[in-house]
Design a protein around this motif. Structure first.
Motif, PDB file in Angstrom:
ATOM      1  N   LEU A 292     -61.511   2.436-132.722  1.00 25.32           N
ATOM      2  CA  LEU A 292     -60.629   1.641-131.860  1.00 25.32           C
ATOM      3  C   LEU A 292     -61.018   1.814-130.387  1.00 25.32           C
ATOM      4  N   ASN A 293     -61.460   3.029-130.037  1.00 23.36           N
ATOM      5  CA  ASN A 293     -61.882   3.273-128.644  1.00 23.36           C
ATOM      6  C   ASN A 293     -62.977   2.305-128.218  1.00 23.36           C
ATOM      7  N   GLU A 294     -63.896   2.076-129.158  1.00 21.20           N
ATOM      8  CA  GLU A 294     -65.022   1.203-128.854  1.00 21.20           C
ATOM      9  C   GLU A 294     -64.531  -0.238-128.667  1.00 21.20           C
ATOM     10  N   ILE A 295     -63.637  -0.639-129.536  1.00 19.30           N
ATOM     11  CA  ILE A 295     -63.095  -2.003-129.436  1.00 19.30           C
ATOM     12  C   ILE A 295     -62.381  -2.172-128.095  1.00 19.30           C
ATOM     13  N   VAL A 296     -61.604  -1.155-127.717  1.00 18.22           N
ATOM     14  CA  VAL A 296     -60.854  -1.242-126.461  1.00 18.22           C
ATOM     15  C   VAL A 296     -61.820  -1.233-125.277  1.00 18.22           C
ATOM     16  N   ARG A 297     -62.849  -0.381-125.373  1.00 15.94           N
ATOM     17  CA  ARG A 297     -63.816  -0.311-124.276  1.00 15.94           C
ATOM     18  C   ARG A 297     -64.460  -1.682-124.064  1.00 15.94           C
ATOM     19  N   GLU A 298     -64.829  -2.326-125.161  1.00 19.27           N
ATOM     20  CA  GLU A 298     -65.425  -3.666-125.071  1.00 19.27           C
ATOM     21  C   GLU A 298     -64.436  -4.656-124.436  1.00 19.27           C
ATOM     22  N   GLY A 299     -63.177  -4.530-124.848  1.00 20.45           N
ATOM     23  CA  GLY A 299     -62.151  -5.421-124.304  1.00 20.45           C
ATOM     24  C   GLY A 299     -61.991  -5.212-122.811  1.00 20.45           C
ATOM     25  N   VAL A 300     -61.992  -3.940-122.401  1.00 19.95           N
ATOM     26  CA  VAL A 300     -61.850  -3.614-120.974  1.00 19.95           C
ATOM     27  C   VAL A 300     -63.038  -4.168-120.196  1.00 19.95           C
ATOM     28  N   GLU A 301     -64.251  -3.981-120.754  1.00 20.30           N
ATOM     29  CA  GLU A 301     -65.449  -4.478-120.068  1.00 20.30           C
ATOM     30  C   GLU A 301     -65.408  -5.990-119.936  1.00 20.30           C
ATOM     31  N   ALA A 302     -64.956  -6.647-120.999  1.00 20.26           N
ATOM     32  CA  ALA A 302     -64.898  -8.114-120.978  1.00 20.26           C
ATOM     33  C   ALA A 302     -63.924  -8.610-119.916  1.00 20.26           C
ATOM     34  N   ALA A 303     -62.897  -7.793-119.642  1.00 20.06           N
ATOM     35  CA  ALA A 303     -61.875  -8.221-118.680  1.00 20.06           C
ATOM     36  C   ALA A 303     -62.240  -7.853-117.241  1.00 20.06           C
ATOM     37  N   ARG A 304     -63.317  -7.070-117.075  1.00 16.52           N
ATOM     38  CA  ARG A 304     -63.672  -6.593-115.725  1.00 16.52           C
ATOM     39  C   ARG A 304     -63.853  -7.714-114.696  1.00 16.52           C
ATOM     40  N   PRO A 305     -64.606  -8.770-115.049  1.00 16.50           N
ATOM     41  CA  PRO A 305     -64.805  -9.818-114.039  1.00 16.50           C
ATOM     42  C   PRO A 305     -63.471 -10.414-113.568  1.00 16.50           C
ATOM     43  N   ALA A 306     -62.579 -10.713-114.508  1.00 16.87           N
ATOM     44  CA  ALA A 306     -61.286 -11.294-114.146  1.00 16.87           C
ATOM     45  C   ALA A 306     -60.483 -10.316-113.294  1.00 16.87           C
ATOM     46  N   ALA A 307     -60.524  -9.024-113.667  1.00 16.27           N
ATOM     47  CA  ALA A 307     -59.783  -8.005-112.929  1.00 16.27           C
ATOM     48  C   ALA A 307     -60.351  -7.844-111.522  1.00 16.27           C
ATOM     49  N   ALA A 308     -61.691  -7.870-111.443  1.00 23.56           N
ATOM     50  CA  ALA A 308     -62.332  -7.715-110.134  1.00 23.56           C
ATOM     51  C   ALA A 308     -61.962  -8.878-109.235  1.00 23.56           C
ATOM     52  N   GLY A 309     -61.846 -10.070-109.818  1.00 25.99           N
ATOM     53  CA  GLY A 309     -61.485 -11.247-109.055  1.00 25.99           C
ATOM     54  C   GLY A 309     -60.129 -11.094-108.384  1.00 25.99           C
ATOM     55  N   LYS A 310     -59.246 -10.269-108.958  1.00 27.11           N
ATOM     56  CA  LYS A 310     -57.913 -10.074-108.395  1.00 27.11           C
ATOM     57  C   LYS A 310     -57.777  -8.681-107.769  1.00 27.11           C
ATOM     58  N   GLN A 311     -58.894  -8.019-107.597  1.00 25.61           N
ATOM     59  CA  GLN A 311     -58.895  -6.640-107.071  1.00 25.61           C
ATOM     60  C   GLN A 311     -57.924  -5.734-107.844  1.00 25.61           C
ATOM     61  N   LEU A 312     -57.959  -5.878-109.156  1.00 29.80           N
ATOM     62  CA  LEU A 312     -57.103  -5.015-109.983  1.00 29.80           C
ATOM     63  C   LEU A 312     -57.875  -3.758-110.344  1.00 29.80           C
ATOM     64  N   ASP A 327     -59.919  -5.149-139.653  1.00 27.65           N
ATOM     65  CA  ASP A 327     -60.766  -6.323-139.468  1.00 27.65           C
ATOM     66  C   ASP A 327     -61.139  -6.287-137.986  1.00 27.65           C
ATOM     67  N   ARG A 328     -62.354  -5.857-137.728  1.00 26.36           N
ATOM     68  CA  ARG A 328     -62.762  -5.561-136.357  1.00 26.36           C
ATOM     69  C   ARG A 328     -62.549  -6.755-135.423  1.00 26.36           C
ATOM     70  N   ALA A 329     -62.968  -7.932-135.895  1.00 25.80           N
ATOM     71  CA  ALA A 329     -62.878  -9.113-135.039  1.00 25.80           C
ATOM     72  C   ALA A 329     -61.416  -9.423-134.707  1.00 25.80           C
ATOM     73  N   ARG A 330     -60.553  -9.259-135.691  1.00 23.99           N
ATOM     74  CA  ARG A 330     -59.131  -9.557-135.485  1.00 23.99           C
ATOM     75  C   ARG A 330     -58.502  -8.575-134.499  1.00 23.99           C
ATOM     76  N   ILE A 331     -58.795  -7.287-134.695  1.00 22.25           N
ATOM     77  CA  ILE A 331     -58.210  -6.286-133.795  1.00 22.25           C
ATOM     78  C   ILE A 331     -58.778  -6.463-132.386  1.00 22.25           C
ATOM     79  N   ALA A 332     -60.043  -6.831-132.302  1.00 21.25           N
ATOM     80  CA  ALA A 332     -60.637  -7.095-130.990  1.00 21.25           C
ATOM     81  C   ALA A 332     -59.907  -8.265-130.326  1.00 21.25           C
ATOM     82  N   GLN A 333     -59.519  -9.228-131.149  1.00 16.91           N
ATOM     83  CA  GLN A 333     -58.768 -10.384-130.634  1.00 16.91           C
ATOM     84  C   GLN A 333     -57.434  -9.920-130.024  1.00 16.91           C
ATOM     85  N   VAL A 334     -56.763  -8.994-130.725  1.00 15.69           N
ATOM     86  CA  VAL A 334     -55.488  -8.457-130.228  1.00 15.69           C
ATOM     87  C   VAL A 334     -55.712  -7.726-128.900  1.00 15.69           C
ATOM     88  N   VAL A 335     -56.717  -6.858-128.886  1.00 17.26           N
ATOM     89  CA  VAL A 335     -56.999  -6.057-127.690  1.00 17.26           C
ATOM     90  C   VAL A 335     -57.332  -6.967-126.511  1.00 17.26           C
TER      91      VAL A 335
END
Lengths: 443, 130
Positions: A292-312, A327-335
């Motif tokens: 799950l850590n890996e899935i979350v890490r990927e999710g966090v990385e994917a959100a970085r550009p959007a977060a950086a855009g708002k200086q979050l 189901d990795r893809a499904r849980i990744a979708q949730v994250v």
């Protein structure tokens, strides 16, 4: 239908109430008659005492005392008063009340006891135990009202008996009528209830079919969206590849917008279809061992550009291990959904933190933000399909209102739990609890 | 069992009733170096497959006359085409649709919308397996 059943039941109730009222009135009438008779006797006794007739008896009886009970240490006046009160008390007795009232005369040391049984209007004559015939005069005096009471009681009793008989007969008739009405009403109610239930069943069936239709419709819409999307996306890609001539930067930029929006539409089509699948109960999981850590890490990385855009400030604090069978893809979708929501709903300069923690046999993922938050009411509806918070609508934050409904469906399907805590203006925390994978002990 | 004739370039049959998508797939595959043949419904696809013995058939699922599943089943039934690789191109992405495709005898499936890379990679993979 329900209205007619209510009318029938109401009629039955009215009839029963009518029968009861008549019976009660009869009873009350009888009590009234008896009360009047007793009052008359009490009056007679009082008059007697007032006329001082008793003084003559006193002469006749010498030290005779008129009194009550075995211990009459009272004056003549007091005794007369007690006697009158006693008679009044007899008059007040309710039918059904069984109470013996004794009245007695005492002459010198000789006792004449008169006991009247005013019990329950029973026509028992006053029993007189004569000890000395010398007190005849007083005896007559006392007996007179008692006998009047007795005859009043007898007449009263007869009347009460009659009216009781009538009342019981009437009650019986009414009971039969009420019973019949109740039976008819019951049958009618049963009949209507059956028709009602049949109606509901067929309406349920109708609704179920409609629901099925809706799911089919959503699936068809999703399919019909995909086909044109495939063309749009495919041809835009061809142009963007630039094999058929160079594009200006502006043209490239415009086409990128087209591309981005086809992606978005594609996601909406996918979400609609997924919701239809959840509704139809056909969601299936392809479970595999995943961290799950890996899935979350990927999710966090994917959100970085959007977060950086708002200086979050976007941070991730992870647990040491968090292996799950999902189901990795499904849980990744949730994250992804939870993190991108947090980013979307947190104003510039805010903080979004993802955290995984192991608790017993579960791992808990928390996504916390210090964004706009939401009200209690909104929290209750948050996981419903197409629900959007007031803030989301007002601030025109993109979304279909399907993301959290889908996330919940996915987490539920994994046997997990998703929950939200939030406070308006303070921020929101989403928590997802998933069962940890069985740990294989190394030999 | 008759194998497809040896050719310089692999021949790919592309069947889709949606002209735009058909042209897109044709264009992509031509660019990738394949010889392509087009069909606009299931019946035509089946006829071409039998006549031309392509090295691969890329079939849309929702087609008039015969759908992609039915064409695949027909191909598997006939000795001349029973070994022909089939990729289903589908906008139906639910698990049961995909399972149904494999049950009919398809070798692979591509979900719409697809990326050019995915199309090329899957076609290559299926052709390379032969």
């Amino acid at each position: 239908m329900i209205g007619r059943v209510a009318t029938a039941s109401g009629l039955a109730v009215l009839l029963v109430a009518g029968a009861l009222t008549v019976t009660v009135l009869d009873y009350r009438g009888a009590v009234g008659d008896r009360q009047r008779a007793a009052d008359a006797i009490a009056d007679a006794a009082a008059t007697q005492a007032a006329e001082k007739d008793l003084s003559r008896e006193r002469e006749a009886l010498g030290d005779a005392m008129l009194g009550l009970g075995p211990n009459p240490g009272q004056t003549l006046e007091e005794s007369a008063q007690r006697f009158r009160e006693d008679l009044e008390r007899i008059g007040r007795q309710e039918p059904g009340e069984r109470r013996l009232v004794g009245a007695g005369l005492q002459a010198n040391d000789r006792l004449l006891t008169v006991t009247t049984a005013a019990e329950n209007l029973t026509p028992t004559p006053p029993r007189i135990r004569e000890i000395d015939r010398k007190v005849d005069a007083a005896e007559v005096r006392v007996l007179a009202p008692l006998q009047a009471l007795r005859s009043a009681n007898l007449a009263d009793q007869a009347r009460v008996d009659r009216s009781a008989e009538h009342a019981s007969r009437r009650a019986f008739v009414f009971a039969i009528i009420a019973g019949a009405v109740a039976i008819v009403g019951g049958v009618a109610f049963g009949w209507y209830a059956i028709r009602l239930i049949r109606g509901i069943t067929s309406r349920n069936e109708q609704l179920r079919r409609l629901d099925q239709l809706k799911d089919d419709f959503v699936a068809a819409v999703s399919h019909e969206l995909r086909t044109p999307l495939t063309s749009i996306q495919g041809y835009v890609d061809l142009v963007l590849e630039g094999d058929d001539g160079n594009l200006t930067d502006e043209q490239r930029q415009f086409l990128a917008v087209v591309r981005r929006n086809t992606n978005r539409l594609h996601r909406v089509a996918g979400d609609l279809l997924f919701v239809a699948q959840v509704e139809a109960g056909t969601i299936s999981l392809q479970r595999e061992r995943a961290d799950l850590n890996e899935i979350v890490r990927e999710g966090v990385e994917a959100a970085r550009p959007a977060a950086a855009g708002k200086q979050l400030e976007l941070a991730f604090a992870c647990a040491s291990t968090a292996d799950v069978d999902v189901d990795r893809a499904r849980i990744a979708q949730v994250v992804d959904n939870l993190i991108s929501n947090a980013v979307k709903f947190t104003p510039t300069g805010g903080h979004v933190t993802a955290r995984t923690q192991v608790h017993g046999n579960s791992v808990i993922l928390e996504i916390t933000d210090d964004g706009m938050g939401m009200s209690e009411e909104e929290m209750e509806q948050l996981f419903e399909r197409f629900f959007r918070t007031a803030a989301a609508t007002e601030q025109a934050i993109q979304g279909t209102g399907l993301g959290l409904a889908i996330s919940k469906a996915i987490v539920d399907a994994h046997g997990g739990v998703i929950a939200v805590t939030s406070e308006t203006g303070k921020g929101t925390t989403f928590a997802v609890e998933l069962p940890l994978a069985d740990v294989k002990v190394a030999v | 069992m008759s194998a497809a004739p040896q050719r310089e370039r692999a021949v790919v049959l592309v069947a889709d009733d949606d002209t735009d998508i058909r042209e897109l797939v044709l264009f992509r595959l031509e660019r990738a170096g394949y010889e392509v043949v087009a069909a606009k419904d299931g019946e035509e696809a089946l006829r071409q497959a039998v006549e031309l013995q392509p090295d691969l058939a890329v079939l849309d699922v929702m087609m008039p006359k015969l759908n992609g599943y039915e064409v695949t089943q027909e191909l598997r039934r006939s000795e001349a085409t029973s070994a022909m690789p089939v990729i289903l191109l589908t906008a139906r992405v639910q698990d049961e649709d995909i399972t149904r495709g494999f049950d009919a005898g398809a070798d692979d499936y591509i979900k719409k919308p697809f990326s050019p890379q995915e199309l090329r990679a899957r076609v290559q993979a299926v052709l390379g397996r032969r």
